[in-house]
Motif scaffolding. Structure first.
Motif, mmCIF file in Angstrom:
data_model
loop_
_atom_site.group_PDB
_atom_site.id
_atom_site.type_symbol
_atom_site.label_atom_id
_atom_site.label_comp_id
_atom_site.label_asym_id
_atom_site.label_seq_id
_atom_site.Cartn_x
_atom_site.Cartn_y
_atom_site.Cartn_z
ATOM 1 N N ASP A 1 22.510 0.355 0.321
ATOM 2 C CA ASP A 1 21.447 -0.146 -0.545
ATOM 3 C C ASP A 1 20.148 -0.068 0.237
ATOM 4 N N LEU A 2 19.179 0.664 -0.311
ATOM 5 C CA LEU A 2 17.998 1.028 0.462
ATOM 6 C C LEU A 2 16.688 0.694 -0.262
ATOM 7 N N ALA A 3 15.660 0.484 0.548
ATOM 8 C CA ALA A 3 14.284 0.395 0.059
ATOM 9 C C ALA A 3 13.541 1.596 0.626
ATOM 10 N N VAL A 4 13.079 2.474 -0.256
ATOM 11 C CA VAL A 4 12.411 3.713 0.163
ATOM 12 C C VAL A 4 10.915 3.544 -0.078
ATOM 13 N N LYS A 5 10.151 3.542 1.002
ATOM 14 C CA LYS A 5 8.704 3.322 0.918
ATOM 15 C C LYS A 5 7.982 4.646 1.129
ATOM 16 N N SER A 6 7.168 5.036 0.149
ATOM 17 C CA SER A 6 6.456 6.310 0.260
ATOM 18 C C SER A 6 4.981 6.121 -0.031
ATOM 19 N N SER A 7 4.160 7.010 0.519
ATOM 20 C CA SER A 7 2.739 6.974 0.205
ATOM 21 C C SER A 7 2.535 7.331 -1.258
ATOM 22 N N LYS A 8 1.415 6.885 -1.789
ATOM 23 C CA LYS A 8 1.158 7.023 -3.221
ATOM 24 C C LYS A 8 1.129 8.486 -3.669
ATOM 25 N N ASP A 9 1.581 8.696 -4.887
ATOM 26 C CA ASP A 9 1.622 10.033 -5.473
ATOM 27 C C ASP A 9 0.270 10.350 -6.111
ATOM 28 N N SER A 10 -0.741 10.539 -5.245
ATOM 29 C CA SER A 10 -2.096 10.786 -5.735
ATOM 30 C C SER A 10 -2.863 11.622 -4.731
ATOM 31 N N MET B 1 0.837 -1.198 0.000
ATOM 32 C CA MET B 1 0.000 0.000 0.000
ATOM 33 C C MET B 1 0.871 1.246 0.000
ATOM 34 N N GLY B 2 1.661 1.378 -1.025
ATOM 35 C CA GLY B 2 2.562 2.505 -1.195
ATOM 36 C C GLY B 2 3.514 2.197 -2.332
ATOM 37 N N ASP B 3 4.357 3.150 -2.664
ATOM 38 C CA ASP B 3 5.388 2.941 -3.680
ATOM 39 C C ASP B 3 6.700 2.601 -2.991
ATOM 40 N N ILE B 4 7.423 1.639 -3.523
ATOM 41 C CA ILE B 4 8.724 1.267 -2.971
ATOM 42 C C ILE B 4 9.772 1.420 -4.067
ATOM 43 N N PHE B 5 10.779 2.227 -3.785
ATOM 44 C CA PHE B 5 11.900 2.431 -4.697
ATOM 45 C C PHE B 5 13.151 1.807 -4.091
ATOM 46 N N PHE B 6 13.865 1.052 -4.896
ATOM 47 C CA PHE B 6 15.128 0.473 -4.456
ATOM 48 C C PHE B 6 16.257 1.327 -5.024
ATOM 49 N N VAL B 7 17.069 1.850 -4.130
ATOM 50 C CA VAL B 7 18.106 2.798 -4.557
ATOM 51 C C VAL B 7 19.450 2.433 -3.946
ATOM 52 N N HIS B 8 20.491 2.840 -4.621
ATOM 53 C CA HIS B 8 21.850 2.776 -4.074
ATOM 54 C C HIS B 8 22.308 4.216 -3.881
ATOM 55 N N ILE B 9 22.858 4.516 -2.706
ATOM 56 C CA ILE B 9 23.375 5.861 -2.472
ATOM 57 C C ILE B 9 24.817 5.774 -1.977
ATOM 58 N N HIS B 10 25.571 6.782 -2.288
ATOM 59 C CA HIS B 10 26.880 6.941 -1.654
ATOM 60 C C HIS B 10 27.119 8.419 -1.408
ATOM 61 N N GLY B 11 27.930 8.693 -0.410
ATOM 62 C CA GLY B 11 28.212 10.068 -0.038
ATOM 63 C C GLY B 11 29.416 10.138 0.884
ATOM 64 N N LEU C 1 9.854 9.973 7.619
ATOM 65 C CA LEU C 1 9.539 11.372 7.349
ATOM 66 C C LEU C 1 8.035 11.540 7.208
ATOM 67 N N SER C 2 7.519 12.672 7.676
ATOM 68 C CA SER C 2 6.098 12.987 7.530
ATOM 69 C C SER C 2 5.962 14.297 6.769
ATOM 70 N N GLY C 3 4.928 14.371 5.957
ATOM 71 C CA GLY C 3 4.676 15.583 5.186
ATOM 72 C C GLY C 3 3.569 15.322 4.197
ATOM 73 N N VAL C 4 3.635 15.977 3.042
ATOM 74 C CA VAL C 4 2.652 15.716 1.998
ATOM 75 C C VAL C 4 2.684 14.234 1.652
ATOM 76 N N LYS C 5 3.898 13.685 1.621
ATOM 77 C CA LYS C 5 4.081 12.246 1.503
ATOM 78 C C LYS C 5 4.704 11.726 2.793
ATOM 79 N N ASP C 6 4.350 10.502 3.134
ATOM 80 C CA ASP C 6 4.967 9.845 4.282
ATOM 81 C C ASP C 6 5.985 8.840 3.758
ATOM 82 N N VAL C 7 7.143 8.791 4.415
ATOM 83 C CA VAL C 7 8.268 8.014 3.894
ATOM 84 C C VAL C 7 8.925 7.209 5.012
#
Length: 400
Positions: free
Chosen positions: A57-66, A37-47, A116-122
């Protein structure tokens, strides 16, 4: 699914405040049919962290873009509930187990790096697939080894609740005081999900019309008329309760295997409807969603395995194994396992559907009805096979 690299980078910068010069690379995303019940993006980050480079290596789960979905569905309630689990419930469980020096504690959830909380929850998690974890094929019942591994972790997870309440009652009460997702969603008997369940029970009755004895089918059909009463009683239930997972179907378990392809670890994901309830709800939901016909024929042994693991872990935590006696456990199973039996009529459709058939589980209600589950499964043979085993088992064990 919309991918906004700048937006995701901003989320990750908020979670990884020690990193600078963050670079984000999308490596995948959830698909229709995954059942989330949301969008899940799999990303690699470095910094950069000072003079060193760190990567994740991360799974970013966010509420739907609607905007429509956010207005008409309780997505924020679900996301807030999962945030509470990762920010409060699980850390309390970890600390409680650490204080008792357990060698094999319950730890079967992914690491959460931040929310994170806001217009989208993450919510930002470790990507377990990069560590070798993978899903079981939802179209196939789990093998007995997989089933017993999940049963063991549920038994340990539930036992932590009981021991915490037993030994630190004030801490436990504070933890669960407002932990009731259904209260947040409202306790209206007109909840469209109940009508969806009634329709699904009727649909499975019609599907199995020529496959089962009419007496068995009538017992199954009678479930339809008991759904409202059952859920009203479940919401006011004051019996033996633990913090539950709540969403116990195939795609919420990731397994890790040894060199001989034996499952040796499981990680349980998607805690959006975790709440204080009977452990039978988790157990029945899982068993009637994930086990094979052969294992359903061995139902009593599976239940005995759960109770044995539960009482063993309870004593390791320092509480008495008499806090949930075997007779009480089996009485609760007889009275409350209808929960998992009812939901199997929906779950089996999702499990046997092709990706292009599968529903969008975050689709908002239309005219007061959940339409996400109003879809046809092409592979009726597989759906019949799975449901026939479930209905037969429920009737044979006098659960319906």
């Amino acid at each position: 699914m919309n991918y906004n690299e700048r937006e995701i980078k901003a989320w990750l910068e908020s979670c990884f405040k020690n990193l600078t010069q963050i670079v984000v690379t999308l490596v995948g995303h959830s698909e229709k049919g995954d059942g989330y019940m949301g969008d899940i993006f799999f990303v690699h980050i470095h910094g950069k962290n000072g003079g060193t480079t760190e990567s994740y290596d991360l799974a970013v789960k966010s509420s739907k873009d609607s905007d429509i979905l956010r207005e008409f569905s309780p997505m924020k309630v679900f996301f807030n509930n999962e945030k509470y689990f990762y920010e409060s419930v699980f850390p309390n469980f970890v600390q409680f187990q650490t204080n008792r020096g357990l060698k094999n504690p319950f730890k079967g959830v992914p690491k959460c790096y931040g929310t994170l909380s806001g217009v989208k929850d993450v919510l930002v998690f470790e990507n377990l697939t990069k560590s070798g974890y993978c899903l079981w094929d939802r179209k196939k019942p789990m093998t007995r080894d997989h089933v017993e591994l999940v049963i063991l972790d549920y038994a340990k997870f539930h036992a932590v609740s009981v021991a915490l309440k037993d030994q630190e009652p004030q801490n436990f009460e504070k933890l669960v005081k407002h932990y009731d997702i259904f209260n947040d969603l409202g306790r209206d008997n007109k909840n469209p999900m109940l009508e969806t369940l009634q329709n699904a029970v009727e649909e499975m009755h019609d599907l199995l019309q020529n496959d089962l004895d009419q007496l068995v089918l009538q017992k199954w059909r009678n479930l339809k008329n008991s759904i409202q009463t059952f859920f009203r009683e479940m919401l006011s239930y004051e019996g033996f309760k633990v913090i539950t997972h709540g969403d116990c179907w195939n795609n919420n378990f990731l397994f890790f295997y040894d060199e001989n392809d034996n499952p040796i670890k499981v990680s349980i994901i998607d805690w959006q409807i975790s709440r204080l309830a009977s452990p039978i709800l988790d157990l029945s939901h899982f068993i009637f969603s994930c086990t094979s016909e052969n294992d359903l024929d061995d139902l009593t042994k599976i239940l005995e395995h759960y109770h044995k693991c539960f009482t063993s872990f309870l004593t390791q935590l320092g509480s008495s194994d008499s806090l949930y006696p075997r007779n009480q456990f089996f009485d609760d199973w007889a009275n409350l396992s209808k929960f998992g039996i009812m939901f199997s009529s929906i779950v089996m459709k999702v499990c046997t559907a092709e990706k292009e058939e599968a529903p969008d589980l975050a689709k908002p209600p239309e005219n007061g009805q959940f339409t996400a589950f109003q879809f046809e499964v092409a592979n009726k043979k597989l759906l019949k096979q799975r449901m026939r085993a479930i209905v037969s088992c429920a009737a044979k064990n006098k659960l319906i």
